[in-house]
Design an enzyme around this catalytic site. Structure first.
Site, PDB file in Angstrom:
ATOM      1  CD  GLU A 232      -2.725  -8.630 -84.872  1.00 60.19           C
ATOM      2  OE1 GLU A 232      -2.972  -8.992 -86.030  1.00 60.19           O
ATOM      3  OE2 GLU A 232      -3.159  -7.571 -84.379  1.00 60.19           O
ATOM      4  NE  ARG A 447      -2.994   2.400 -78.544  1.00 63.52           N
ATOM      5  CZ  ARG A 447      -2.780   2.057 -79.800  1.00 63.52           C
ATOM      6  NH1 ARG A 447      -3.719   1.466 -80.488  1.00 63.52           N
ATOM      7  NH2 ARG A 447      -1.641   2.310 -80.389  1.00 63.52           N
ATOM      8  CE  LYS A 457       1.792  -4.595 -86.614  1.00 66.45           C
ATOM      9  NZ  LYS A 457       0.661  -4.207 -85.773  1.00 66.45           N
TER      10      LYS A 457
END
Length: 734
Positions: A232, A447, A457
């Site tokens: 994204e 992950r 973020k």
């Protein structure tokens, strides 16, 4: 109108919801009638929020208003107390005409009078775990816990879903104990299907047209492996993304395939040009070249057309429920789920034309995801211009809708994603098949996380806003731009990802393991230079003449080149390389102990110690002798002569604790865990002239000091170096 809003709010509706309800005259009239009937049954007692919510959900879904008083009575007398019971009651009424309905049969069908106690939940879960104990012991936390939940919900139909889940989690923990390193780091092999054999994958949905679609796919791709990296564009990539980049691009490369860089640009509110640019730059910095750079927005018209098709097929509907109504474990079905196709098509067209407010309506898909989430949203309204399409669209597709369709459109063969998307695998397969499109296969892997850092973020923005770090590329962070700025070679990051490997379980690594990979690469690639961080002036009183000294760029392999540095009567050494008072074990320069100068061919001996007004040593006067003519000294130290002044920044871990986001470790939150010594700036360091023409991000080993990289803050007047890593690993950091 104000009176009606007050009435609706008195039974638990929010003011916004109450006002929205009034827009639907038939709904608000029926809801008022239900409230009046409820108040008549309760007398002076008020309607609580639980009953009010049930009454509202009842009237939004009830088709036969002759049953209104019947169901209202069951709700206010607390015989129906949950959404599950209400749904069962509405289903029963729908299939049983009023004149033929058996009350006892109705009550049995919707769990009236059934009380599921915590003890019953405990007993049932215990039996289920006992049934699967062998497989649980063998697979431990890799076991599909959804099986336990499914069986528990079947056995305890009327139990609260949250209570059941909590009991399952607690008993599994009690049975298996806490997760071990093996649970977290075990690396089971990942097996991929052969091209064209998607249907052999577990959970893959096979339809009557599957083989034709696969045949067409193979014809269009020529049997070529196709993967994609789909970030994204709303933030900077971090070390976890490096693993995803390596896996997606590396897998394609290893199989002579191709990999797309596809921006998932479906949220115009958070997307900025700088993120598009930075993502592509980081992918290429890691050494990968996308076969093609694509965007989800490339397919906005096609995605819209497919959404229309999905509605026509009866698999999607327009819904007016708000986002807050769709949270929790026992989410009620949408009252608009059975809305006629023609009506949904009309509303979707009006939504496309901007005739609704944001949040007023969404397009939802008729399916249940693996985590139990029902009817995920496919389209929502956002009146924000898009980075690429401007004001052309005011509705945007969601990840759940877009991701698999873009994979299908681009003929992706292997859709590789992290483990948190496993709950979306069934929706991935469902949507492609619902539209009769080629269906790729989604594969999940664990992950990559690092300790002593944060990568979200939101948290990095907090660090920037509070002035703790300068920006996304602050060298104390683990974003890829920050690692590059600190001087981490891309090859070292790729090597680190290769060593971590592709695991099904989430992997949490220590930073020193990454730093070890950095040292390995820099040891072979960073030319040597000499720099002094805390200078002490040394005057050589008997040096015959100034001269030049040739210094090998790589002392272990002098064939790789060398550079020349001046050697004059005035040199500078590290303050720590001289001690006025001899201490046991100290091998460098003292008034009674000479020391060698690296590469110069001289040994120096102290003749005079000069101090400033505060008694601090500020200069040494020494004599030199050729190293061939004197006894070999105990140590050789580095030095500079006629040096360049520079700024040096020394970095340590940003956080004090391994897991700064864990409330158990850091109760006051990650912002309270900042290491006050994470950055030390040295304004007046000295470095030899060999680095004078260095470019930004050029890397050097400053002999006996560490590995350093030239920072973008450098100017023609002043060089700035970041310490990448120390020469040796600090055992205190392990």
């Amino acid at each position: 109108m104000a009176d009606a809003v007050s009435i609706f709010m008195s039974v638990g509706l929010s003011e916004q919801k109450a006002k929205e309800t009034l827009k639907n005259e038939a709904l608000s009239s029926t809801f008022k009638k239900a409230i009046e009937q409820a108040q008549g049954l309760l007398g002076s007692a008020s309607i609580d929020k639980t009953a009010g919510t049930l009454l509202y959900n009842m009237v939004t879904r009830l088709k036969d208003y002759n049953r209104l008083s019947f169901l209202t009575k069951y709700i206010v007398t607390r015989k129906i107390t949950s959404e599950l019971q209400l749904s069962a009651a509405l289903d029963f009424i729908k299939s049983h005409p009023q004149e033929n309905m058996d009350r006892l049969e109705f009550e049995a069908a919707c769990g009236v009078g059934v009380m599921v106690t915590p003890e019953q939940i405990e007993d049932v879960v215990e039996l289920i775990i006992r049934k699967h104990k062998d497989q649980l012991l063998a697979e431990r936390y890799r076991f599909n816990m959804g099986i336990l939940m499914g069986e528990a919900r079947t056995a305890l139909k009327w139990a609260d879903g949250k209570m059941v889940k909590n009991e399952v989690d607690m008993q599994v923990l009690h049975f298996l104990g806490p997760k071990t390193e093996a649970d977290l780091e075990k690396k089971p092999k990942v097996y991929f299907y052969c091209l064209g054999e998607n249907y052999k994958t577990e959970g893959y949905v096979v339809t009557s047209n599957t083989m034709n679609l696969l045949k067409k796919h193979l014809e269009e791709t020529g049997g070529q492996v196709r993967s994609r990296f789909p970030p994204e564009p709303n933030g900077i990539l971090h070390i976890g993304h490096a693993k995803a980049i390596n896996f997606n691009f590396g897998f394609a490369k290893a199989n002579n395939g191709i990999c797309f860089l596809r921006y998932d640009d479906t949220n115009p509110e958070k997307e900025e040009e700088k993120y598009f640019t930075a993502i592509k730059e980081m992918v290429e910095w890691l050494g990968y070249k996308p076969f093609s750079v694509t965007h989800a927005s490339d397919h906005f018209q096609l995605l819209y057309d497919l959404a229309v098709d999905l509605i026509c097929r009866g698999h999607a509907y327009m819904c007016h429920q708000r986002g807050e109504e769709l949270k929790g474990h026992n989410i009620p079905p949408s009252p608009w789920r059975e809305r006629p196709v023609e009506e949904s098509l009309l509303l979707f067209d009006r939504m496309r034309k901007g005739m609704f407010a944001e949040g007023e309506v969404t397009l939802r898909m008729k399916m249940v995801m693996e985590d139990g989430k029902m009817d995920p949203v496919a389209y929502r309204i956002k009146y924000t211009p898009h980075h690429r399409t401007g004001d052309t669209w005011c509705i945007y597709p969601t990840y759940d809708y877009t991701h698999c369709l873009c994979d299908s459109i681009e003929n992706i063969t292997h859709s590789l994603c992290t483990k948190e998307f496993q709950s979306r695998r069934s929706s991935y397969f469902w949507l492609c098949n619902a539209l009769d499109l080629y269906c790729p296969v989604q594969w999940e892997y664990g992950r990559l996380n690092l300790t002593y850092t944060v990568v979200s973020k939101r948290k990095i923005i907090k660090l920037v806003e509070t002035g703790i770090v300068r920006d996304w590329d602050d060298p104390r962070l683990f974003t890829l731009t920050a690692l590059r700025r600190r001087g981490f070679p891309s090859q070292a990051i790729n090597n680190f990802c290769a060593r971590v490997g592709v695991t099904v379980a989430q992997t949490t690594m220590e930073p020193h393991l990454l730093e070890s990979c950095v040292r390995e690469v820099l040891n072979d690639t960073a030319p040597r230079a000499m720099a002094i961080l805390e200078p002490l002036k040394v005057t050589i009183t008997n040096l015959p003449t100034n001269k030049e000294v040739r210094v090998p760029d790589f002392p272990a392999n002098e064939a790789k080149g060398s550079h020349v540095v001046p050697f004059s009567k005035t040199i500078f050494i590290e303050q720590s390389d001289f001690r006025e008072v001899m201490e046991k074990g100290y091998k460098r320069l003292t008034p009674d102990q000479p020391v060698g100068l690296r590469h110069a061919g001289y040994v120096i001996s102290v003749q005079r110690v000069i101090k400033d007004g505060c008694g601090k040593v500020c200069e040494l006067e020494v004599t030199c002798a050729s190293s061939d003519s004197v006894e070999k000294p105990k140590a050789f130290i580095h030095w500079v002569s006629d040096p360049l002044r520079c700024e040096v920044r020394l970095y340590e871990r940003l956080f004090l604790h391994k897991n700064p986001e864990d409330p158990a470790e850091v109760p006051a939150g990650f912002l309270s865990d900042i290491n006050p010594n994470s950055l030390t700036g040295i304004e007046c360091a000295l470095v030899d002239h060999s680095v004078g023409k260095a470019k930004v991000f050029d890397k050097f080993q400053f002999e006996r000091v560490g590995y350093f990289s030239l920072d973008p803050d450098s100017t023609s007047e002043k060089l700035v170096f970041n310490r990448t890593v120390t020469l040796k690993e600090d055992p205190g950091k392990m």
